[in-house]
Design a protein around this motif. Sequence first.
Motif, mmCIF file in Angstrom:
data_model
loop_
_atom_site.group_PDB
_atom_site.id
_atom_site.type_symbol
_atom_site.label_atom_id
_atom_site.label_comp_id
_atom_site.label_asym_id
_atom_site.label_seq_id
_atom_site.Cartn_x
_atom_site.Cartn_y
_atom_site.Cartn_z
ATOM 1 N N MET A 147 0.845 -1.204 0.000
ATOM 2 C CA MET A 147 0.000 0.000 0.000
ATOM 3 C C MET A 147 0.875 1.247 0.000
ATOM 4 S SD MET A 147 -3.015 1.013 2.686
ATOM 5 C CE MET A 147 -3.942 2.525 2.465
ATOM 6 N N ALA A 148 0.546 2.178 -0.838
ATOM 7 C CA ALA A 148 1.372 3.382 -0.966
ATOM 8 C C ALA A 148 1.306 4.225 0.302
ATOM 9 C CB ALA A 148 0.901 4.206 -2.153
ATOM 10 N N ASN A 149 2.420 4.818 0.633
ATOM 11 C CA ASN A 149 2.508 5.689 1.802
ATOM 12 C C ASN A 149 1.890 7.040 1.460
ATOM 13 O OD1 ASN A 149 3.272 7.384 3.882
ATOM 14 N ND2 ASN A 149 5.243 6.367 4.171
ATOM 15 N N PRO A 150 0.805 7.440 2.171
ATOM 16 C CA PRO A 150 0.152 8.730 1.869
ATOM 17 C C PRO A 150 1.116 9.905 1.977
ATOM 18 C CG PRO A 150 -1.222 7.398 3.309
ATOM 19 C CD PRO A 150 0.107 6.712 3.234
ATOM 20 N N SER A 151 2.049 9.817 2.930
ATOM 21 C CA SER A 151 3.017 10.905 3.109
ATOM 22 C C SER A 151 3.927 11.034 1.897
ATOM 23 C CB SER A 151 3.846 10.656 4.372
ATOM 24 O OG SER A 151 4.826 11.654 4.531
ATOM 25 N N ALA A 152 4.358 9.875 1.362
ATOM 26 C CA ALA A 152 5.237 9.884 0.186
ATOM 27 C C ALA A 152 4.500 10.431 -1.028
ATOM 28 C CB ALA A 152 5.745 8.474 -0.100
ATOM 29 N N ILE A 153 3.199 10.054 -1.149
ATOM 30 C CA ILE A 153 2.397 10.541 -2.269
ATOM 31 C C ILE A 153 2.232 12.058 -2.179
ATOM 32 C CG2 ILE A 153 0.097 10.507 -3.308
ATOM 33 C CD1 ILE A 153 -0.117 7.572 -2.472
ATOM 34 N N SER A 154 1.985 12.547 -0.944
ATOM 35 C CA SER A 154 1.818 13.978 -0.727
ATOM 36 C C SER A 154 3.092 14.741 -1.070
ATOM 37 C CB SER A 154 1.434 14.238 0.733
ATOM 38 O OG SER A 154 1.343 15.617 0.988
ATOM 39 N N THR A 155 4.240 14.189 -0.647
ATOM 40 C CA THR A 155 5.530 14.825 -0.932
ATOM 41 C C THR A 155 5.810 14.858 -2.425
ATOM 42 O OG1 THR A 155 6.410 14.088 1.193
ATOM 43 C CG2 THR A 155 8.007 14.723 -0.488
ATOM 44 N N GLN A 156 5.477 13.745 -3.102
ATOM 45 C CA GLN A 156 5.698 13.668 -4.544
ATOM 46 C C GLN A 156 4.821 14.673 -5.282
ATOM 47 O OE1 GLN A 156 4.619 9.953 -6.391
ATOM 48 N NE2 GLN A 156 6.020 10.242 -8.092
ATOM 49 N N GLY A 157 3.563 14.786 -4.840
ATOM 50 C CA GLY A 157 2.647 15.741 -5.464
ATOM 51 C C GLY A 157 3.113 17.168 -5.270
ATOM 52 N N ARG A 158 3.629 17.474 -4.079
ATOM 53 C CA ARG A 158 4.130 18.822 -3.795
ATOM 54 C C ARG A 158 5.348 19.128 -4.666
ATOM 55 N NH1 ARG A 158 7.785 21.174 -0.054
ATOM 56 N NH2 ARG A 158 7.120 23.263 0.648
ATOM 57 N N THR A 159 6.229 18.143 -4.829
ATOM 58 C CA THR A 159 7.422 18.328 -5.664
ATOM 59 C C THR A 159 7.034 18.584 -7.115
ATOM 60 O OG1 THR A 159 8.725 16.878 -4.223
ATOM 61 C CG2 THR A 159 9.569 17.259 -6.452
ATOM 62 N N LEU A 160 6.040 17.840 -7.615
ATOM 63 C CA LEU A 160 5.582 18.024 -8.993
ATOM 64 C C LEU A 160 4.984 19.418 -9.181
ATOM 65 C CD1 LEU A 160 3.916 14.552 -9.703
ATOM 66 C CD2 LEU A 160 6.025 15.443 -10.720
ATOM 67 N N GLU A 161 4.246 19.893 -8.181
ATOM 68 C CA GLU A 161 3.634 21.218 -8.252
ATOM 69 C C GLU A 161 4.698 22.314 -8.261
ATOM 70 O OE1 GLU A 161 0.893 24.371 -8.331
ATOM 71 O OE2 GLU A 161 0.791 22.265 -8.924
ATOM 72 N N ILE A 162 5.712 22.160 -7.406
ATOM 73 C CA ILE A 162 6.803 23.138 -7.354
ATOM 74 C C ILE A 162 7.553 23.170 -8.683
ATOM 75 C CG2 ILE A 162 9.062 23.619 -6.323
ATOM 76 C CD1 ILE A 162 7.887 22.653 -3.640
ATOM 77 N N ASN A 163 7.812 21.995 -9.244
ATOM 78 C CA ASN A 163 8.514 21.930 -10.532
ATOM 79 C C ASN A 163 7.683 22.564 -11.647
ATOM 80 O OD1 ASN A 163 10.731 20.630 -9.432
ATOM 81 N ND2 ASN A 163 9.968 18.577 -9.894
ATOM 82 N N ARG A 164 6.355 22.391 -11.567
ATOM 83 C CA ARG A 164 5.479 23.002 -12.567
ATOM 84 C C ARG A 164 5.534 24.527 -12.475
ATOM 85 N NH1 ARG A 164 0.751 25.440 -12.994
ATOM 86 N NH2 ARG A 164 0.445 25.356 -10.727
ATOM 87 N N VAL A 165 5.488 25.053 -11.248
ATOM 88 C CA VAL A 165 5.555 26.504 -11.048
ATOM 89 C C VAL A 165 6.904 27.037 -11.519
ATOM 90 C CG1 VAL A 165 5.542 28.361 -9.333
ATOM 91 C CG2 VAL A 165 3.924 26.470 -9.124
ATOM 92 N N LEU A 166 7.971 26.321 -11.198
ATOM 93 C CA LEU A 166 9.314 26.743 -11.635
ATOM 94 C C LEU A 166 9.395 26.795 -13.159
ATOM 95 C CD1 LEU A 166 11.891 24.900 -9.335
ATOM 96 C CD2 LEU A 166 11.791 27.357 -9.763
ATOM 97 N N ARG A 167 8.924 25.746 -13.805
ATOM 98 C CA ARG A 167 8.996 25.674 -15.263
ATOM 99 C C ARG A 167 8.187 26.798 -15.905
ATOM 100 N NH1 ARG A 167 7.195 21.061 -15.519
ATOM 101 N NH2 ARG A 167 5.011 21.489 -16.034
ATOM 102 N N ASN A 168 6.956 26.986 -15.445
ATOM 103 C CA ASN A 168 6.112 28.039 -16.010
ATOM 104 C C ASN A 168 6.672 29.434 -15.724
ATOM 105 O OD1 ASN A 168 4.324 26.136 -16.974
ATOM 106 N ND2 ASN A 168 2.903 26.318 -15.256
ATOM 107 N N THR A 169 7.253 29.610 -14.524
ATOM 108 C CA THR A 169 7.799 30.916 -14.154
ATOM 109 C C THR A 169 8.955 31.315 -15.064
ATOM 110 O OG1 THR A 169 7.163 30.690 -11.830
ATOM 111 C CG2 THR A 169 8.958 32.215 -12.325
ATOM 112 N N TYR A 170 9.909 30.404 -15.256
ATOM 113 C CA TYR A 170 11.082 30.768 -16.055
ATOM 114 C C TYR A 170 10.768 30.859 -17.541
ATOM 115 C CZ TYR A 170 14.046 30.696 -11.999
ATOM 116 O OH TYR A 170 14.620 31.010 -10.782
#
Length: 219
Positions: A1-24
């Motif tokens: 079973m997937a760790n909810p904390s790991a999923i949350s961290t991964q989702g946050r990282t993807l969101e940050i990378n999306r903002v970084l990419r769109n910003t630059y």
Amino acid sequence: MANPSAISTQGRTLEINRVLRNTYMLLSMTLLFSAFTAGISMAIGITPMMGLGLSIGSFILLFVTLRKAEGASGLLWIFAFTGAQGASLGWILNHYAGMANGPMLIMQALGMTAAIFIGLSLYVITTKKDFSFMRGFLFAGLIVMVLAVIANIFIGSAPLFLALNAGIALLMTGFILFDTSRIVNGGETNYIRATVSLYLNFINLFMSLLHLMGMGGDD
């Protein structure tokens, strides 16, 4: 079973990378658009008073852009703001372009600005260091600089002008670290607001370096 904390961290990282990419991506586009409008205003030969009017207009557009940043019209407003800001610099750029080796001076200031901006940005993105502790110092320094700039309009002191631009250059390097850190660490999730912050850091750093480098040939 997937760790909810790991999923949350991964989702946050993807969101940050999306903002970084769109910003630059948006930052690159707005800087190019500013260069385009600055070139047009240089070719037209706008006067200092016209430049002042455009500066006031861009200041108003800045507040509109920040208010509309969450909506679909945010992209339109940020290009209106950066276009007006670029055009307002035409008369200053013409002033320096008219000096001996003026075009080279402008390119050197631009190249130095890009090198500092890219270097500091890569450092923060790579290390993910949190520079939020600089907030109070940076905003206090910004208030001091604004008041000093206003005072020097009436004083007209060349040594103070030189000191102010050195201070602004130093302050902008701090803001580059601070604003990039906010994006990298999830403090800024709107890429339009993030772009506005980094755009202002870049432009102010460029202009302060241009003033400093041009002092030797300016009367």
